[in-house]
Design a protein around this motif. Structure first.
Motif, short mmCIF file in Angstrom:
data_model
loop_
_atom_site.label_atom_id
_atom_site.label_comp_id
_atom_site.label_asym_id
_atom_site.label_seq_id
_atom_site.Cartn_x
_atom_site.Cartn_y
_atom_site.Cartn_z
N MET A 123 0.83 -1.21 0.00
CA MET A 123 0.00 0.00 0.00
C MET A 123 0.87 1.26 0.00
N ASN A 124 1.96 1.22 0.73
CA ASN A 124 2.86 2.37 0.84
C ASN A 124 3.91 2.38 -0.26
N ASP A 125 3.71 1.55 -1.29
CA ASP A 125 4.59 1.46 -2.45
C ASP A 125 6.01 1.06 -2.06
N GLY A 126 6.12 0.21 -1.05
CA GLY A 126 7.42 -0.28 -0.60
C GLY A 126 7.86 -1.54 -1.31
N LEU A 127 7.09 -2.00 -2.27
CA LEU A 127 7.43 -3.17 -3.09
C LEU A 127 7.37 -2.77 -4.55
#
Length: 191
Positions: free
Chosen positions: A134-138
């Protein structure tokens, strides 16, 4: 009785302009060439979309987005089958990319961080991985999470369980009473 296409159109309004394209197509909100709109039907997808490992991970993650509480969750509402059917029958190949890439990125991160396959991770680990996406950490995380969340919510709230057990369908919910005590509200009305 409400049909699934009508329910899809109603749920689609929640997402506005950021609506995931296959949902818009299935709801009839996007013009298709004549004869290109297959019926929304029950049954298996026209072609498999996921590998067995991806399907198992997608199923586990869908239950984390809408878990079983005092009402049935995503798995009980058959949301994973809905997702695969929608992606098989209504998505273009490029529409599937964020979902497949996101599942693969979550699987890789789960193996890296927790040393277990994604489908065998705990609920807390799934929550951490979904939060990371969700936090664009992937890689592809943000695109995956947005589309996946919409698929789960749409699948749930257009299912029989979502319409009849989570919500209550009343075409006209009754008279207006501005002083109705909130503590007496049992279910949210949908129409």
């Amino acid at each position: 009785m409400i049909d699934r296409r009508t329910a899809l159109a109603g749920v689609a309004g929640m997402f506005g302009a950021a609506l995931y394209a296959p949902i818009a197509r299935a709801a009839g909100l996007v013009q298709q060439p004549a004869g290109a709109i297959p019926p929304i039907s029950e049954g298996p997808p026209s072609a498999p979309v996921f590998t067995p490992a991806q399907r198992a991970l997608m199923t586990a993650l869908s239950e984390r987005v809408l878990p079983t509480t005092d009402t049935p969750g995503a798995i009980a509402a058959d949301v994973p089958a809905f997702i695969e059917k929608l992606l098989a029958d209504w998505a273009r190949p490029e529409d599937r990319v964020p979902i497949i890439a996101g599942l693969d990125a979550i699987e890789a991160r789960c193996l890296q961080d927790y040393k277990v396959a994604g489908a065998r991770a705990t609920a807390a680990q799934h929550d951490a991985l979904l939060t990371l996406a969700m936090n664009d950490g992937l890689p592809s995380g943000g695109a995956f999470f947005t589309a996946f969340r919409q698929l789960v919510i749409t699948g749930y709230y257009t299912s029989e369980i979502g319409i009849t057990q989570e919500r209550e369908y009343l075409p006209v919910p009754g008279e207006y009473n501005g002083a109705f005590p909130y503590s007496q509200v049992n279910k949210v009305y949908s129409s």
